[in-house]
Design an enzyme around this catalytic site. Structure first.
Site, PDB file in Angstrom:
ATOM      1  N   ASN A   1       0.826  -1.201   0.000  1.00 56.70           N
ATOM      2  CA  ASN A   1       0.000   0.000   0.000  1.00 56.70           C
ATOM      3  C   ASN A   1       0.863   1.254   0.000  1.00 56.70           C
ATOM      4  OD1 ASN A   1      -2.147  -1.757   0.149  1.00 56.70           O
ATOM      5  ND2 ASN A   1      -2.375  -1.559   2.368  1.00 56.70           N
TER       6      ASN A   1
ATOM      7  N   HIS B   1       6.049  -0.385  -2.636  1.00 60.99           N
ATOM      8  CA  HIS B   1       5.565   0.364  -3.799  1.00 60.99           C
ATOM      9  C   HIS B   1       5.641   1.876  -3.589  1.00 60.99           C
ATOM     10  CE1 HIS B   1       3.066  -3.364  -5.188  1.00 60.99           C
ATOM     11  NE2 HIS B   1       4.320  -3.428  -5.563  1.00 60.99           N
TER      12      HIS B   1
ATOM     13  N   CYS C   1      12.299  14.069  -7.621  1.00 60.29           N
ATOM     14  CA  CYS C   1      12.570  15.031  -8.689  1.00 60.29           C
ATOM     15  C   CYS C   1      13.044  14.318  -9.946  1.00 60.29           C
ATOM     16  CB  CYS C   1      13.619  16.042  -8.221  1.00 60.29           C
ATOM     17  SG  CYS C   1      14.042  17.266  -9.497  1.00 60.29           S
TER      18      CYS C   1
ATOM     19  N   CYS D   1      17.521  23.829  -8.432  1.00 59.46           N
ATOM     20  CA  CYS D   1      16.991  22.743  -9.262  1.00 59.46           C
ATOM     21  C   CYS D   1      15.697  23.136  -9.956  1.00 59.46           C
ATOM     22  CB  CYS D   1      16.783  21.468  -8.428  1.00 59.46           C
ATOM     23  SG  CYS D   1      16.223  20.068  -9.445  1.00 59.46           S
TER      24      CYS D   1
ATOM     25  N   ASN E   1      -8.289 -12.643   4.857  1.00 57.01           N
ATOM     26  CA  ASN E   1      -8.802 -12.053   3.625  1.00 57.01           C
ATOM     27  C   ASN E   1     -10.305 -12.294   3.523  1.00 57.01           C
ATOM     28  OD1 ASN E   1      -8.750 -10.722   1.160  1.00 57.01           O
ATOM     29  ND2 ASN E   1      -7.059 -11.937   0.350  1.00 57.01           N
TER      30      ASN E   1
ATOM     31  N   CYS F   1     -10.640  -7.793   7.554  1.00 55.35           N
ATOM     32  CA  CYS F   1      -9.407  -7.787   8.350  1.00 55.35           C
ATOM     33  C   CYS F   1      -9.589  -7.040   9.669  1.00 55.35           C
ATOM     34  CB  CYS F   1      -8.269  -7.157   7.555  1.00 55.35           C
ATOM     35  SG  CYS F   1      -7.942  -7.952   5.971  1.00 55.35           S
TER      36      CYS F   1
END
Length: 301
Positions: A133, A150, A158, A204, A267, A285
């Site tokens: 998540n 993830h 950047c 930058c 689940n 859950c």
């Protein structure tokens, strides 16, 4: 050894069905007392979580029926190519998700995991969350040992200098204020690229992107190595709210099970990996997890 062969966020549904991959196993048990007995003796617990644990907080999953933002599926927006073609549209999508997340709260499953980690740490035991998540609800619930494989909605990277930083601004930039509505009739804002989120590092000012792993991108090697170490050393593994179809995470728990380590799945439905696990607890859950992780009678106060 667990993650090296699956380093991109691809859906490889057939893998669990290949000859030689499936284990011959009895139907998983739903005996909570038996799980609790193992839990009471475990020193290193790995908890793998997916979208299902956050769905109970009202977090959109953008998967399955109705899983669209405007007329696009997430897979059409969460790619480097989509960002290169239309960074304004992709930022609208992620701005919407960020703003939605700021209205959501951790649910009993997140809180049970965080409380368990804090409680067991005082006993010299360790709990590590490996999550797919990107919503940071585990962090907000109080979990400390978290591997976000993830990335996070609330981090940016950047495109010019690669600097990565936490970013909780709402809106993330002035041009996105009031934008991102998911209704399919909403027109793209078509924000000029110079008005999209920009890097604040001295000298930058490069274009920022969400620091999440998009489809087709390689997962962070350092995080995968850390996850592998956790999975190689755990003596109990929980799989919470994940469909077990997105790789490499889909192979984490089955590979742990191959070592003979008890794996418990929490689940709403069976998954392609269910028959490989020792336990399966069916239901939300937020309902099934708190009693499973509550203080055991053998624990010292």
């Amino acid at each position: 050894m667990i993650v090296h062969q699956f380093t991109s966020r691809a859906r490889l549904f057939a893998h669990l069905r290949k000859p030689g991959v499936r284990q011959a196993m009895a139907r998983p048990s739903s005996d909570l007392a038996a799980f609790r007995e193992i839990f009471s003796k475990s020193k290193n617990i790995a908890i793998i979580t997916g979208a299902g644990v956050s769905a109970e907080s009202g977090v959109p999953t953008f998967r399955g029926a109705g899983g669209y933002w405007r007329k696009w599926e997430a897979q059409e927006l969460a790619t480097p190519e989509a960002f290169a073609r239309n960074p304004s549209r992709v930022w609208e999508f992620y701005h919407y998700r960020r703003e939605v997340m700021l209205t959501k709260n951790p649910n009993p499953a997140h809180l049970a995991i965080a409380e368990c980690e804090e409680r067991l740490s005082k006993q010299g035991r360790k709990v590590t969350v490996i999550t797919q998540n990107i919503d940071e609800l585990h962090r907000r619930a109080g979990s400390k040992n978290i591997l976000e494989i993830h990335g996070s909605l609330f981090k940016t990277r950047c495109m010019t200098c690669s600097h990565e930083a936490a970013n909780y601004k709402s809106p993330i930039c002035a041009a996105l204020e009031g934008k991102g509505a998911p209704d399919p009739n909403t027109q793209d804002a078509e924000i000029p690229v110079q008005h999209l989120p920009r890097c604040e590092q001295t000298g930058c000012h490069g274009l920022l992107r969400p620091a999440v792993v998009w489809f087709g991108e390689t997962l962070d090697a350092d995080i995968l190595t850390r996850a592998e170490k956790v999975l190689d050393s755990c003596d109990l593994c929980l799989v919470v709210g994940t469909s077990s179809v997105v790789y490499p995470a889909a192979m984490f728990a089955p590979q742990v099970a191959v070592r003979g380590v008890p794996v418990a799945e929490f689940n709403m439905e069976n998954t392609p990996a269910t028959m490989r696990f020792k336990f399966h607890f069916h239901g939300p859950c937020g309902t099934t997890l708190p009693p499973a992780l509550a203080r055991h009678e053998t624990e010292q106060a």
